[in-house]
Design a protein around this motif. Structure first.
Motif, PDB file in Angstrom:
ATOM      1  N   GLY A   1      60.869  43.125  24.795  1.00  0.00           N
ATOM      2  CA  GLY A   1      60.948  43.851  26.118  1.00  0.00           C
ATOM      3  C   GLY A   1      61.317  45.514  25.514  1.00  0.00           C
ATOM      4  N   PRO A   2      61.440  46.203  26.564  1.00  0.00           N
ATOM      5  CA  PRO A   2      61.608  47.728  26.418  1.00  0.00           C
ATOM      6  C   PRO A   2      63.266  47.966  25.950  1.00  0.00           C
ATOM      7  CG  PRO A   2      62.043  47.212  28.982  1.00  0.00           C
ATOM      8  CD  PRO A   2      61.520  45.885  28.186  1.00  0.00           C
ATOM      9  N   VAL A   3      63.386  48.994  25.166  1.00  0.00           N
ATOM     10  CA  VAL A   3      64.436  49.632  24.757  1.00  0.00           C
ATOM     11  C   VAL A   3      64.631  50.944  24.585  1.00  0.00           C
ATOM     12  CG1 VAL A   3      65.930  49.632  22.472  1.00  0.00           C
ATOM     13  CG2 VAL A   3      64.621  47.528  22.873  1.00  0.00           C
ATOM     14  N   ALA A   4      65.940  51.478  25.119  1.00  0.00           N
ATOM     15  CA  ALA A   4      66.081  52.798  25.209  1.00  0.00           C
ATOM     16  C   ALA A   4      67.198  52.980  24.123  1.00  0.00           C
ATOM     17  CB  ALA A   4      66.504  53.299  26.630  1.00  0.00           C
ATOM     18  N   LEU A   5      66.813  54.060  23.192  1.00  0.00           N
ATOM     19  CA  LEU A   5      67.966  54.225  22.137  1.00  0.00           C
ATOM     20  C   LEU A   5      68.117  55.670  21.805  1.00  0.00           C
ATOM     21  CD1 LEU A   5      68.894  53.096  19.192  1.00  0.00           C
ATOM     22  CD2 LEU A   5      66.554  53.343  18.231  1.00  0.00           C
ATOM     23  N   ASP A   6      69.250  55.862  21.682  1.00  0.00           N
ATOM     24  CA  ASP A   6      69.500  57.311  21.442  1.00  0.00           C
ATOM     25  C   ASP A   6      70.007  57.700  19.694  1.00  0.00           C
ATOM     26  OD1 ASP A   6      72.824  57.546  21.057  1.00  0.00           O
ATOM     27  OD2 ASP A   6      72.704  56.789  23.030  1.00  0.00           O
ATOM     28  N   GLY A   7      70.005  58.934  19.827  1.00  0.00           N
ATOM     29  CA  GLY A   7      70.144  59.120  18.194  1.00  0.00           C
ATOM     30  C   GLY A   7      71.743  59.430  18.149  1.00  0.00           C
ATOM     31  N   ASN A   8      72.721  58.938  18.632  1.00  0.00           N
ATOM     32  CA  ASN A   8      74.068  59.130  18.257  1.00  0.00           C
ATOM     33  C   ASN A   8      74.378  57.975  17.083  1.00  0.00           C
ATOM     34  OD1 ASN A   8      75.642  61.088  19.618  1.00  0.00           O
ATOM     35  ND2 ASN A   8      75.036  59.954  21.466  1.00  0.00           N
ATOM     36  N   LEU A   9      73.389  57.197  16.954  1.00  0.00           N
ATOM     37  CA  LEU A   9      73.691  56.129  15.752  1.00  0.00           C
ATOM     38  C   LEU A   9      73.551  56.956  14.780  1.00  0.00           C
ATOM     39  CD1 LEU A   9      71.645  53.117  17.099  1.00  0.00           C
ATOM     40  CD2 LEU A   9      73.819  53.620  17.503  1.00  0.00           C
ATOM     41  N   THR A  10      73.916  56.265  13.381  1.00  0.00           N
ATOM     42  CA  THR A  10      73.696  57.018  12.034  1.00  0.00           C
ATOM     43  C   THR A  10      72.351  56.991  11.596  1.00  0.00           C
ATOM     44  OG1 THR A  10      74.078  55.167  10.857  1.00  0.00           O
ATOM     45  CG2 THR A  10      76.042  56.250  11.328  1.00  0.00           C
ATOM     46  N   LEU A  11      72.024  58.035  10.726  1.00  0.00           N
ATOM     47  CA  LEU A  11      70.770  58.102  10.310  1.00  0.00           C
ATOM     48  C   LEU A  11      70.183  56.672   9.572  1.00  0.00           C
ATOM     49  CD1 LEU A  11      68.129  59.248   9.719  1.00  0.00           C
ATOM     50  CD2 LEU A  11      69.261  60.601   7.791  1.00  0.00           C
ATOM     51  N   ALA A  12      71.202  56.353   8.903  1.00  0.00           N
ATOM     52  CA  ALA A  12      70.903  54.788   8.008  1.00  0.00           C
ATOM     53  C   ALA A  12      70.681  53.904   9.020  1.00  0.00           C
ATOM     54  CB  ALA A  12      72.308  54.464   7.173  1.00  0.00           C
ATOM     55  N   LEU A  13      71.218  53.709  10.240  1.00  0.00           N
ATOM     56  CA  LEU A  13      70.989  52.576  10.995  1.00  0.00           C
ATOM     57  C   LEU A  13      69.818  52.940  11.931  1.00  0.00           C
ATOM     58  CD1 LEU A  13      72.084  50.109  12.309  1.00  0.00           C
ATOM     59  CD2 LEU A  13      73.542  51.371  13.827  1.00  0.00           C
ATOM     60  N   LEU A  14      69.641  53.902  12.251  1.00  0.00           N
ATOM     61  CA  LEU A  14      68.000  54.424  12.868  1.00  0.00           C
ATOM     62  C   LEU A  14      67.146  54.220  11.874  1.00  0.00           C
ATOM     63  CD1 LEU A  14      69.076  57.798  14.683  1.00  0.00           C
ATOM     64  CD2 LEU A  14      68.537  55.433  15.841  1.00  0.00           C
ATOM     65  N   ASP A  15      67.064  54.213  10.755  1.00  0.00           N
ATOM     66  CA  ASP A  15      66.330  54.035   9.612  1.00  0.00           C
ATOM     67  C   ASP A  15      65.905  52.709   9.616  1.00  0.00           C
ATOM     68  OD1 ASP A  15      64.243  54.967   7.697  1.00  0.00           O
ATOM     69  OD2 ASP A  15      65.822  54.193   6.038  1.00  0.00           O
ATOM     70  N   GLU A  16      66.999  51.950   9.488  1.00  0.00           N
ATOM     71  CA  GLU A  16      66.998  50.283   9.543  1.00  0.00           C
ATOM     72  C   GLU A  16      66.319  49.854  10.963  1.00  0.00           C
ATOM     73  OE1 GLU A  16      70.188  46.658   9.819  1.00  0.00           O
ATOM     74  OE2 GLU A  16      70.722  48.634   8.961  1.00  0.00           O
ATOM     75  N   ILE A  17      66.565  50.479  11.955  1.00  0.00           N
ATOM     76  CA  ILE A  17      65.903  49.977  13.087  1.00  0.00           C
ATOM     77  C   ILE A  17      64.392  50.205  13.251  1.00  0.00           C
ATOM     78  CG2 ILE A  17      65.689  50.405  15.760  1.00  0.00           C
ATOM     79  CD1 ILE A  17      68.814  50.930  15.692  1.00  0.00           C
ATOM     80  N   ALA A  18      64.029  51.351  12.674  1.00  0.00           N
ATOM     81  CA  ALA A  18      62.626  51.611  12.587  1.00  0.00           C
ATOM     82  C   ALA A  18      61.788  50.730  11.799  1.00  0.00           C
ATOM     83  CB  ALA A  18      62.467  53.134  12.029  1.00  0.00           C
ATOM     84  N   GLN A  19      62.281  50.235  10.954  1.00  0.00           N
ATOM     85  CA  GLN A  19      61.595  49.113   9.922  1.00  0.00           C
ATOM     86  C   GLN A  19      62.166  47.757  10.200  1.00  0.00           C
ATOM     87  OE1 GLN A  19      61.629  50.614   5.810  1.00  0.00           O
ATOM     88  NE2 GLN A  19      63.102  52.105   6.452  1.00  0.00           N
ATOM     89  N   SER A  20      63.105  47.469  11.004  1.00  0.00           N
ATOM     90  CA  SER A  20      63.522  46.108  10.949  1.00  0.00           C
ATOM     91  C   SER A  20      62.577  45.028  11.949  1.00  0.00           C
ATOM     92  CB  SER A  20      64.884  46.058  11.826  1.00  0.00           C
ATOM     93  OG  SER A  20      65.234  44.770  12.046  1.00  0.00           O
ATOM     94  N   PRO A  21      62.407  43.835  11.415  1.00  0.00           N
ATOM     95  CA  PRO A  21      61.536  42.894  11.981  1.00  0.00           C
ATOM     96  C   PRO A  21      62.049  42.597  13.054  1.00  0.00           C
ATOM     97  CG  PRO A  21      61.705  42.143   9.500  1.00  0.00           C
ATOM     98  CD  PRO A  21      62.604  43.525   9.865  1.00  0.00           C
ATOM     99  N   ALA A  22      63.485  42.810  13.602  1.00  0.00           N
ATOM    100  CA  ALA A  22      64.016  42.384  14.698  1.00  0.00           C
ATOM    101  C   ALA A  22      63.559  43.368  15.990  1.00  0.00           C
ATOM    102  CB  ALA A  22      65.596  42.355  14.637  1.00  0.00           C
ATOM    103  N   PHE A  23      62.904  44.572  15.568  1.00  0.00           N
ATOM    104  CA  PHE A  23      62.625  45.451  16.571  1.00  0.00           C
ATOM    105  C   PHE A  23      61.026  45.695  16.556  1.00  0.00           C
ATOM    106  CE2 PHE A  23      66.880  46.590  16.078  1.00  0.00           C
ATOM    107  CZ  PHE A  23      67.297  46.966  17.119  1.00  0.00           C
ATOM    108  N   ALA A  24      60.377  44.572  15.720  1.00  0.00           N
ATOM    109  CA  ALA A  24      58.983  44.795  15.736  1.00  0.00           C
ATOM    110  C   ALA A  24      58.072  44.887  16.753  1.00  0.00           C
ATOM    111  CB  ALA A  24      58.460  43.718  14.731  1.00  0.00           C
ATOM    112  N   ARG A  25      58.491  43.984  17.695  1.00  0.00           N
ATOM    113  CA  ARG A  25      57.733  43.592  19.130  1.00  0.00           C
ATOM    114  C   ARG A  25      58.505  44.648  20.320  1.00  0.00           C
ATOM    115  NH1 ARG A  25      57.446  37.124  19.050  1.00  0.00           N
ATOM    116  NH2 ARG A  25      56.358  37.039  16.796  1.00  0.00           N
TER     117      ARG A  25
END
Length: 297
Positions: free
Chosen positions: A141-165
């Motif tokens: 579904g839709p996800v609204a995500l903000d940049g207060n997370l760490t760069l490492a965690l945002l980088d993980e989200i950008a590549q993670s299979p858990a967010f692929a769809r």
């Protein structure tokens, strides 16, 4: 997915302490005004606007097990948000944001989101343990995500299979954190919501208008972008085309949360089936209404 939830809002949920004055201010100014405390944070501001548009957000964030945290959880529930997947820390305090605004706009602000950063990937557990999704069965579904997370965690989200769809919608928390969105530019994933200054930081240059900024971000690999430029223009673009509109002219009485309102209104418009031009127009109208809202001084 969580019952009766329409969207996940991931990021900062905290208390906003805002001082506003009707006077023009500069460094060292000491003027009369009003000081308010209300629920805030980028993810929270987005969730509040989504709720006003009839959507039910589920929050993924870190909130302390202190009195301020308990009060914040109650406030979220009263506004119709789902909080059962919020990470409640025993030893981290509830985060806060403090800003000073004058008649000439935002004077200064400090975001204390250290607890959110310290909690890290713990706030995402429901997306990996099957409660909301997993790497084998990703949340779609839709996800609204903000940049207060760490760069490492945002980088993980950008590549993670858990967010692929997931339909990822991402915004920086401030210009100072704009470069944390670079993983999504490099991966060509997500819809990015940035202002002109933030677009310049991501592209390491300066832009004179929102359309050129949107085009530059797309050329750098972004999948889709929305770039705002205050009361001058806003542009939405993807590989197909870039469209630009002018916001309604209004008297600005507040600025904190305007970008979050724009983003949420755009998401809500598209969720209701609006086409690109209509969604952008509705978002601009909502942001204009917000910044011109009555604020007692």
């Amino acid at each position: 997915m969580t019952q009766n939830s329409d969207i996940l809002c991931i990021g900062s949920v905290l208390w906003d302490v805002i001082g506003r004055s009707a006077s023009h201010m500069r460094q060292g100014s000491d003027v009369p005004g009003r000081i308010t405390r209300l629920p805030g944070g980028v993810a929270m501001n987005i969730a509040m606007t989504l709720a006003r548009f009839g959507m039910t957000p589920t929050l993924l964030t870190a909130i302390g097990r202190d009195a301020e945290g308990d009060e914040l959880i109650r406030a979220c529930a009263q506004m119709g948000m789902r909080t059962e997947h919020v990470y409640r820390s025993e030893d981290l305090p509830t985060d806060r944001y403090m800003a000073v605004e004058g008649a000439n706009g935002l004077i200064a602000a400090i975001a204390d989101a250290h607890s959110l950063e310290a909690a890290g990937a713990k706030i995402l557990r429901a997306l990996f343990n099957g409660k909301l999704g997993s790497e084998q069965s990703p949340y779609d579904g839709p996800v609204a995500l903000d940049g207060n997370l760490t760069l490492a965690l945002l980088d993980e989200i950008a590549q993670s299979p858990a967010f692929a769809r997931a339909d990822l919608r991402v915004a920086p928390a401030s210009p100072g954190k704009a470069e944390r969105l670079l993983p999504f530019v490099r991966q060509g994933r997500a819809t990015l919501y940035v202002n002109l200054e933030e677009a310049g930081l991501l592209c390491q240059t300066e832009f004179s208008d929102s359309a050129s900024a949107a085009q530059a971000l797309l050329e750098r690999g972004a999948q889709r972008v929305l770039v705002t430029d205050g009361g001058r223009s806003a542009s939405e673009g993807d590989a197909e085309r870039v469209i630009t509109q002018t916001p309604p002219a209004v008297l600005v009485t507040r600025v904190t949360g305007a970008g979050d309102t724009f983003m949420a209104a755009h998401i809500a418009a598209e969720a209701k089936g609006a086409d690109r031009e209509t969604a952008l127009a509705r978002a601009l109208h909502a942001a204009a209404t917000y910044v011109s809202g009555e604020t007692p001084l």
